[in-house]
Every structure is written in structure tokens, then in C-alpha cells.
Design a protein around this motif. Structure first.
Motif, PDB file in Angstrom:
ATOM      1  N   ILE A  38      65.070  46.050  73.486  1.00  0.00           N
ATOM      2  CA  ILE A  38      65.032  44.675  72.974  1.00  0.00           C
ATOM      3  C   ILE A  38      65.003  43.689  74.132  1.00  0.00           C
ATOM      4  CG2 ILE A  38      66.404  42.945  71.733  1.00  0.00           C
ATOM      5  CD1 ILE A  38      67.362  45.289  69.920  1.00  0.00           C
ATOM      6  N   LEU A  39      65.762  43.996  75.174  1.00  0.00           N
ATOM      7  CA  LEU A  39      65.839  43.103  76.324  1.00  0.00           C
ATOM      8  C   LEU A  39      64.559  43.111  77.150  1.00  0.00           C
ATOM      9  CD1 LEU A  39      67.675  41.264  78.084  1.00  0.00           C
ATOM     10  CD2 LEU A  39      68.309  43.338  79.320  1.00  0.00           C
ATOM     11  N   LEU A  40      63.984  44.294  77.378  1.00  0.00           N
ATOM     12  CA  LEU A  40      62.895  44.406  78.346  1.00  0.00           C
ATOM     13  C   LEU A  40      61.491  44.336  77.756  1.00  0.00           C
ATOM     14  CD1 LEU A  40      64.369  47.167  80.681  1.00  0.00           C
ATOM     15  CD2 LEU A  40      64.373  44.686  81.004  1.00  0.00           C
ATOM     16  N   SER A  44      57.749  42.306  69.649  1.00  0.00           N
ATOM     17  CA  SER A  44      56.637  42.777  68.827  1.00  0.00           C
ATOM     18  C   SER A  44      57.206  43.268  67.501  1.00  0.00           C
ATOM     19  CB  SER A  44      55.910  43.912  69.550  1.00  0.00           C
ATOM     20  OG  SER A  44      56.806  44.992  69.756  1.00  0.00           O
ATOM     21  N   VAL A  45      56.335  43.851  66.675  1.00  0.00           N
ATOM     22  CA  VAL A  45      56.786  44.408  65.400  1.00  0.00           C
ATOM     23  C   VAL A  45      57.789  45.535  65.650  1.00  0.00           C
ATOM     24  CG1 VAL A  45      56.037  45.609  63.316  1.00  0.00           C
ATOM     25  CG2 VAL A  45      54.653  43.751  64.248  1.00  0.00           C
ATOM     26  N   PHE A  46      57.513  46.373  66.644  1.00  0.00           N
ATOM     27  CA  PHE A  46      58.438  47.448  66.984  1.00  0.00           C
ATOM     28  C   PHE A  46      59.806  46.892  67.341  1.00  0.00           C
ATOM     29  CE2 PHE A  46      60.476  49.956  70.341  1.00  0.00           C
ATOM     30  CZ  PHE A  46      60.693  51.139  69.651  1.00  0.00           C
ATOM     31  N   ASN A  47      59.828  45.858  68.164  1.00  0.00           N
ATOM     32  CA  ASN A  47      61.102  45.280  68.574  1.00  0.00           C
ATOM     33  C   ASN A  47      61.806  44.558  67.431  1.00  0.00           C
ATOM     34  OD1 ASN A  47      61.919  46.057  71.042  1.00  0.00           O
ATOM     35  ND2 ASN A  47      61.376  44.169  72.099  1.00  0.00           N
ATOM     36  N   ALA A  50      63.517  47.247  65.755  1.00  0.00           N
ATOM     37  CA  ALA A  50      64.593  47.708  66.635  1.00  0.00           C
ATOM     38  C   ALA A  50      65.800  46.774  66.551  1.00  0.00           C
ATOM     39  CB  ALA A  50      64.092  47.803  68.076  1.00  0.00           C
ATOM     40  N   VAL A  51      65.549  45.465  66.459  1.00  0.00           N
ATOM     41  CA  VAL A  51      66.646  44.505  66.315  1.00  0.00           C
ATOM     42  C   VAL A  51      67.385  44.739  64.998  1.00  0.00           C
ATOM     43  CG1 VAL A  51      67.192  42.062  65.973  1.00  0.00           C
ATOM     44  CG2 VAL A  51      65.669  42.737  67.819  1.00  0.00           C
ATOM     45  N   LEU A  52      66.630  44.947  63.922  1.00  0.00           N
ATOM     46  CA  LEU A  52      67.270  45.182  62.623  1.00  0.00           C
ATOM     47  C   LEU A  52      68.100  46.458  62.624  1.00  0.00           C
ATOM     48  CD1 LEU A  52      64.402  44.178  60.172  1.00  0.00           C
ATOM     49  CD2 LEU A  52      66.515  42.934  60.628  1.00  0.00           C
TER      50      LEU A  52
END
Length: 79
Positions: A38-40, A44-47, A50-52
Motif C-alpha cells: 500500500i505504501l510503495l 490502483s485497483v489491486f491496492n 489490498a487496503v480493504l
């Protein structure tokens, strides 16, 4: 005055092989890896997913990690 509260090596090894610590260690590893992505990585949609997932697993891991921490502390106090 002070008591020696060191646990035997056999008991410490048994504690590390408990199923709860394995689950917590896996969740912490997942949280670390998704936090780094998430930081680096660019957002995007993937991130977004990933946040959720990072948030859901983080909230769900609070109770088991707290329970394990309490039990770990309680065992160390008992000696």
C-alpha cells in the motif's frame, strides 16, 4: 526477594508451536506485506482491494492477538 521466572526451554518451545501464535504470526506477516505494498505501489485497483483486506484482517486480528498477549502476560506473571 526476586524470584527466577524463566520458563524452561521445553515450555517455551511448546508455546511457539501453539496454533494461535501461528495464526497471529501469519496475520502479522500478511499485514506487514500488504502495508508495504500500500505504501510503495501506486494506488490502483489491486491496492484498493489490498487496503480493504488489510483493514478487515487488521480489525479481525485485534481480538485473537489481544487474547494471546493477555495469556502470554498471565503465564509470565504466574512464573
Amino acid at each position: 526477594m526476586f524470584q527466577n521466572r524463566l520458563t524452561p526451554k521445553i515450555e517455551a518451545a511448546r508455546e511457539w508451536s501453539a496454533w494461535l501464535i501461528c495464526i497471529i504470526a501469519g496475520v502479522l506477516l500478511y499485514e506487514s506485506l500488504t502495508g508495504i505494498t500500500i505504501l510503495l505501489l501506486p494506488f490502483s485497483v489491486f491496492n484498493q482491494f489490498a487496503v480493504l483486506l488489510h483493514t478487515v484482517f487488521g480489525f479481525l486480528s485485534i481480538v485473537p492477538a489481544g487474547f494471546y498477549s493477555y495469556m502470554h502476560w498471565w503465564m509470565r506473571i504466574q512464573g
